[in-house]
Design a protein around this motif. Structure first.
Motif, short mmCIF file in Angstrom:
data_model
loop_
_atom_site.label_atom_id
_atom_site.label_comp_id
_atom_site.label_asym_id
_atom_site.label_seq_id
_atom_site.Cartn_x
_atom_site.Cartn_y
_atom_site.Cartn_z
N ILE A 13 53.72 24.42 30.34
CA ILE A 13 52.79 24.46 29.21
C ILE A 13 51.99 25.75 29.31
O ILE A 13 51.81 26.28 30.40
N PRO A 14 51.50 26.24 28.19
CA PRO A 14 50.67 27.46 28.25
C PRO A 14 49.28 27.15 28.81
O PRO A 14 48.82 26.01 28.78
N GLY A 15 48.63 28.19 29.33
CA GLY A 15 47.24 28.08 29.72
C GLY A 15 46.98 27.73 31.17
O GLY A 15 45.83 27.64 31.59
N VAL A 16 48.02 27.50 31.97
CA VAL A 16 47.82 27.21 33.38
C VAL A 16 47.73 28.55 34.09
O VAL A 16 48.66 29.35 34.05
N ASN A 17 46.59 28.80 34.72
CA ASN A 17 46.35 30.13 35.30
C ASN A 17 46.56 30.17 36.81
O ASN A 17 46.74 29.14 37.47
N GLY A 18 46.50 31.37 37.34
CA GLY A 18 46.72 31.58 38.76
C GLY A 18 45.71 30.88 39.64
O GLY A 18 46.04 30.40 40.73
N SER A 19 44.45 30.80 39.19
CA SER A 19 43.45 30.14 40.02
C SER A 19 43.69 28.63 40.09
O SER A 19 43.43 28.00 41.12
N GLN A 20 44.21 28.05 39.02
CA GLN A 20 44.54 26.62 39.05
C GLN A 20 45.72 26.37 40.01
O GLN A 20 45.69 25.42 40.78
N LYS A 21 46.72 27.24 39.95
CA LYS A 21 47.86 27.11 40.86
C LYS A 21 47.41 27.30 42.32
O LYS A 21 47.86 26.58 43.21
N ALA A 22 46.53 28.26 42.55
CA ALA A 22 46.01 28.50 43.90
C ALA A 22 45.22 27.28 44.39
O ALA A 22 45.32 26.90 45.56
N LEU A 23 44.42 26.68 43.51
CA LEU A 23 43.67 25.47 43.88
C LEU A 23 44.63 24.35 44.26
O LEU A 23 44.41 23.67 45.28
N ALA A 118 36.76 19.98 35.37
CA ALA A 118 38.22 19.90 35.37
C ALA A 118 38.76 20.31 36.74
O ALA A 118 39.78 19.78 37.20
N ARG A 119 38.08 21.22 37.40
CA ARG A 119 38.50 21.65 38.75
C ARG A 119 38.46 20.47 39.71
O ARG A 119 39.38 20.25 40.49
N ARG A 120 37.40 19.69 39.65
CA ARG A 120 37.27 18.52 40.52
C ARG A 120 38.34 17.49 40.18
O ARG A 120 38.96 16.91 41.07
N GLU A 121 38.59 17.27 38.90
CA GLU A 121 39.60 16.28 38.51
C GLU A 121 41.00 16.71 38.94
O GLU A 121 41.77 15.90 39.45
N LEU A 122 41.31 17.99 38.77
CA LEU A 122 42.60 18.49 39.21
C LEU A 122 42.76 18.32 40.72
O LEU A 122 43.79 17.83 41.20
N ALA A 123 41.73 18.68 41.47
CA ALA A 123 41.78 18.53 42.93
C ALA A 123 41.95 17.06 43.32
O ALA A 123 42.74 16.74 44.22
N TYR A 124 41.23 16.18 42.66
CA TYR A 124 41.35 14.75 42.95
C TYR A 124 42.78 14.26 42.73
O TYR A 124 43.35 13.56 43.58
#
Length: 163
Positions: A13-23, A118-124
């Motif tokens: 999907i579009p919009g997934v960035n490098g910092s999200q992948k790194a997290l 959203a960062r916390r939810e993704l990490a969870y």
């Protein structure tokens, strides 16, 4: 000494960035270390949307709904039990722990619903999925679920990611 894990993160999907992948990679490595995984392994991650996770949920679990995260463990483990290093792929030397699929639409909606980032939810959701890959479950409302929730919060605290 811990060798590096192989954690490919693919987004369809579009919009997934490098910092999200790194997290995602950092959370997986932290959760694996917290659970005593001291051998090189592979965890494959697909970041997608509700339509794709709905399709996968229907095809693999016969559940006709979208969901936040799906986990596909390579081994039938119990909490605290680890695969053997002999289970490593001879070609790569990595133990394949399994796959996870995360819906970014659910990440955004649940972050809003629960009142955190959203960062916390993704990490969870990533920690939650890693624990599933390592044999944790929450099908009952009793001790197994409590054990899993406790480990999730301990690992998130280790990452400095609170509610």
């Amino acid at each position: 000494m811990v060798k590096r894990h192989y954690i490919p993160v693919t987004a369809n999907i579009p919009g997934v960035n490098g910092s999200q992948k790194a997290l995602i990679r950092k959370v997986i490595r932290t959760a694996l270390a917290a659970e005593g995984v001291d051998f090189p392994c592979e965890v494959d991650v697909l970041v997608t949307g509700d339509a794709e996770i709905h399709r996968l949920n229907r095809e693999t679990r016969q559940v006709d709904n979208s969901t936040d995260v799906l986990s596909f463990p390579a081994f039938d483990l119990s909490p605290g039990e680890l695969p053997e290093t002999e289970d490593a792929d001879p070609g790569t030397g990595l133990v394949p722990l399994g796959d996870m699929v995360i819906s970014m639409e659910h990440v955004a909606a649940q972050a809003k619903e629960y009142g955190h980032s959203a960062r916390r939810e993704l990490a969870y959701l990533v920690v939650h999925s890693v624990l599933h890959l390592l044999g944790y479950d929450h099908l009952d409302e009793g001790p197994m679920k409590a054990q899993m929730r406790r480990r999730e919060e301990e690992i998130l605290a280790e990452l400095g990611i609170g509610r």
